[in-house]
Motif scaffolding. Structure first.
Motif, short mmCIF file in Angstrom:
data_model
loop_
_atom_site.label_atom_id
_atom_site.label_comp_id
_atom_site.label_asym_id
_atom_site.label_seq_id
_atom_site.Cartn_x
_atom_site.Cartn_y
_atom_site.Cartn_z
N ARG A 4 3.45 3.78 -5.21
CA ARG A 4 2.92 2.98 -4.08
C ARG A 4 3.70 1.68 -3.91
O ARG A 4 3.96 0.99 -4.90
N GLY A 5 4.02 1.36 -2.64
CA GLY A 5 4.70 0.10 -2.32
C GLY A 5 3.77 -0.84 -1.57
O GLY A 5 2.73 -0.41 -1.05
N LEU A 6 4.15 -2.11 -1.54
CA LEU A 6 3.36 -3.11 -0.82
C LEU A 6 4.28 -3.92 0.09
O LEU A 6 5.35 -4.36 -0.34
N LEU A 7 3.85 -4.09 1.34
CA LEU A 7 4.59 -4.92 2.31
C LEU A 7 3.60 -5.94 2.88
O LEU A 7 2.50 -5.57 3.29
N VAL A 8 3.98 -7.20 2.87
CA VAL A 8 3.11 -8.25 3.43
C VAL A 8 3.80 -8.89 4.62
O VAL A 8 4.99 -9.20 4.57
N GLY A 9 3.05 -9.12 5.68
CA GLY A 9 3.62 -9.84 6.83
C GLY A 9 2.50 -10.29 7.74
O GLY A 9 1.42 -9.70 7.74
N ARG A 10 2.76 -11.34 8.52
CA ARG A 10 1.72 -11.83 9.43
C ARG A 10 1.56 -10.90 10.62
O ARG A 10 0.50 -10.83 11.21
N GLU A 31 3.15 6.21 -0.86
CA GLU A 31 2.15 5.50 -0.05
C GLU A 31 2.56 4.05 0.09
O GLU A 31 3.15 3.48 -0.83
N LEU A 32 2.20 3.46 1.23
CA LEU A 32 2.53 2.04 1.46
C LEU A 32 1.27 1.26 1.80
O LEU A 32 0.49 1.67 2.67
N ILE A 33 1.10 0.15 1.08
CA ILE A 33 0.00 -0.77 1.39
C ILE A 33 0.58 -1.85 2.30
O ILE A 33 1.56 -2.50 1.93
N ILE A 34 0.02 -1.97 3.49
CA ILE A 34 0.52 -2.97 4.44
C ILE A 34 -0.52 -4.07 4.53
O ILE A 34 -1.64 -3.84 5.02
N CYS A 35 -0.18 -5.24 4.00
CA CYS A 35 -1.11 -6.36 4.05
C CYS A 35 -0.83 -7.21 5.28
O CYS A 35 0.31 -7.63 5.51
N ILE A 36 -1.85 -7.44 6.07
CA ILE A 36 -1.74 -8.34 7.21
C ILE A 36 -2.05 -9.74 6.70
O ILE A 36 -3.21 -10.05 6.37
N GLY A 37 -1.00 -10.56 6.56
CA GLY A 37 -1.15 -11.89 5.96
C GLY A 37 -1.75 -12.90 6.92
O GLY A 37 -1.81 -12.68 8.13
N SER A 38 -2.21 -14.01 6.35
CA SER A 38 -2.84 -15.09 7.13
C SER A 38 -3.90 -14.51 8.07
O SER A 38 -3.94 -14.84 9.26
N TYR A 72 -0.61 5.47 4.28
CA TYR A 72 -0.66 4.00 4.24
C TYR A 72 -2.10 3.47 4.24
O TYR A 72 -3.04 4.19 4.58
N TYR A 73 -2.21 2.20 3.82
CA TYR A 73 -3.47 1.45 3.85
C TYR A 73 -3.16 0.16 4.61
O TYR A 73 -2.13 -0.46 4.34
N ILE A 74 -4.02 -0.24 5.53
CA ILE A 74 -3.83 -1.52 6.23
C ILE A 74 -4.92 -2.48 5.76
O ILE A 74 -6.11 -2.19 5.95
N ILE A 75 -4.50 -3.58 5.14
CA ILE A 75 -5.49 -4.48 4.53
C ILE A 75 -5.24 -5.93 4.96
O ILE A 75 -4.21 -6.51 4.61
N PRO A 76 -6.16 -6.51 5.74
CA PRO A 76 -6.02 -7.92 6.09
C PRO A 76 -6.28 -8.81 4.86
O PRO A 76 -7.21 -8.53 4.09
N VAL A 77 -5.47 -9.84 4.69
CA VAL A 77 -5.61 -10.74 3.54
C VAL A 77 -5.57 -12.19 4.03
O VAL A 77 -4.60 -12.60 4.66
N GLN A 78 -6.61 -12.93 3.72
CA GLN A 78 -6.61 -14.36 4.07
C GLN A 78 -5.72 -15.14 3.11
O GLN A 78 -5.56 -14.73 1.96
N ASP A 79 -5.20 -16.27 3.57
CA ASP A 79 -4.46 -17.16 2.68
C ASP A 79 -5.44 -17.86 1.74
O ASP A 79 -6.62 -18.03 2.07
N ILE A 80 -4.91 -18.27 0.59
CA ILE A 80 -5.72 -19.09 -0.32
C ILE A 80 -4.94 -20.36 -0.66
O ILE A 80 -3.72 -20.42 -0.45
N GLU A 81 -5.64 -21.33 -1.20
CA GLU A 81 -5.02 -22.63 -1.44
C GLU A 81 -3.96 -22.59 -2.54
O GLU A 81 -2.96 -23.30 -2.47
N CYS A 82 -4.18 -21.77 -3.57
CA CYS A 82 -3.32 -21.81 -4.76
C CYS A 82 -2.30 -20.69 -4.76
O CYS A 82 -2.66 -19.52 -4.96
N ASN A 83 -1.02 -21.02 -4.60
CA ASN A 83 0.02 -20.00 -4.67
C ASN A 83 -0.01 -19.27 -6.01
O ASN A 83 0.23 -18.06 -6.08
#
Ligand SMILES: Nc1ncnc2c1ncn2[C@@H]1O[C@H](COP(=O)(O)OP(=O)(O)OP(=O)(O)O)[C@@H](O)[C@H]1O
Ligand SMILES: NC(=O)c1ccc[n+]([C@@H]2O[C@H](COP(=O)(O)O)[C@@H](O)[C@H]2O)c1
Length: 180
Positions: A4-10, A31-38, A72-83
């Protein structure tokens, strides 16, 4: 074993460059996990679309291009304060993954420090296929439609996306009629 791979983008908005990179990553992984950033951001010139609208864009574009939903999986991810905690935040929200694909130096750094193999995927026609260029053309009445999969154009028309971004770009008019 499933790779499984992961791709993050806004994905503001999802464009033909994203589609190409997803197709090429799917040649390498099962399989690819696509994270919708911010995911918390919307209604600004840099981030005009909500996470839900971006989910629609991806779902419809991947279906239009014959990519089966089982890949694929489409997963929205909120930003957090701590990198320093962000990789854990992503891991909490996603299925387990083996590899990360990103061109963003901060994303690359945070995942590689956590022990992940990180690949910078090749960019396709970057002068045209970037969210920044799509949003610029929307504001300037340029040809933004040719940069997007057809189904994404339909979503943007359905939600009056161009009217939204143009409205957001207007300067506020004061009570006295002047422009502030
Ligand atoms: N033209 C492209 N070709 C291939 N991959 C791309 C392209 N544009 C973006 N990507 C990939 O998608 C990831 C996330 O991109 P993102 O959503 O930030 O798009 P963007 O076009 O760079 O957006 P913006 O211009 O709004 O910052 C990037 O790290 C990169 O790996
Ligand atoms: N601390 C954090 O929340 C954190 C850290 C690194 C990246 N991100 C997000 O990851 C995404 C990276 O995507 P881009 O490559 O499109 O910039 C962005 O949405 C960015 O905000 C968030």
């Amino acid at each position: 074993m499933t790779m499984r791979g992961l791709l993050v983008g806004r994905m503001q908005p999802f464009h033909r460059g994203h589609l190409q990179v997803i197709k090429s990553i799917l040649e390498e992984v099962d399989e690819l996990i696509i994270c919708i950033g911010s995911a918390q951001l919307s209604h600004s010139i840099r981030d005009p679309f909500t996470a839900g609208e971006r989910v629609m864009m991806l779902t419809k574009a991947l279906s239009e291009n014959g990519i089966p939903a089982s890949r694929y999986y489409i997963i929205p991810v909120q930003d957090i304060e701590c990198n320093a905690l962000w990789v854990g935040h992503i891991k909490m929200l996603t299925p387990p993954f083996d590899r990360v694909y990103s061109g963003n130096p901060l994303v690359q750094r945070l995942f590689s420090e956590d022990g992940y193999e990180v690949t910078a995927p090749p960019l396709f026609y970057r002068d045209r296929y970037s969210g920044t260029e799509v949003r610029r053309r929307m504001l300037d009445d340029g040809d933004w439609r040719s940069l997007l999969p057809e189904s994404v154009v339909e979503v943007i028309d359905e939600i009056n996306g161009v009217e939204r971004i143009k409205h957001l770009a207007k300067k506020e008019v004061s009570e006295l009629g002047g422009i502030s």
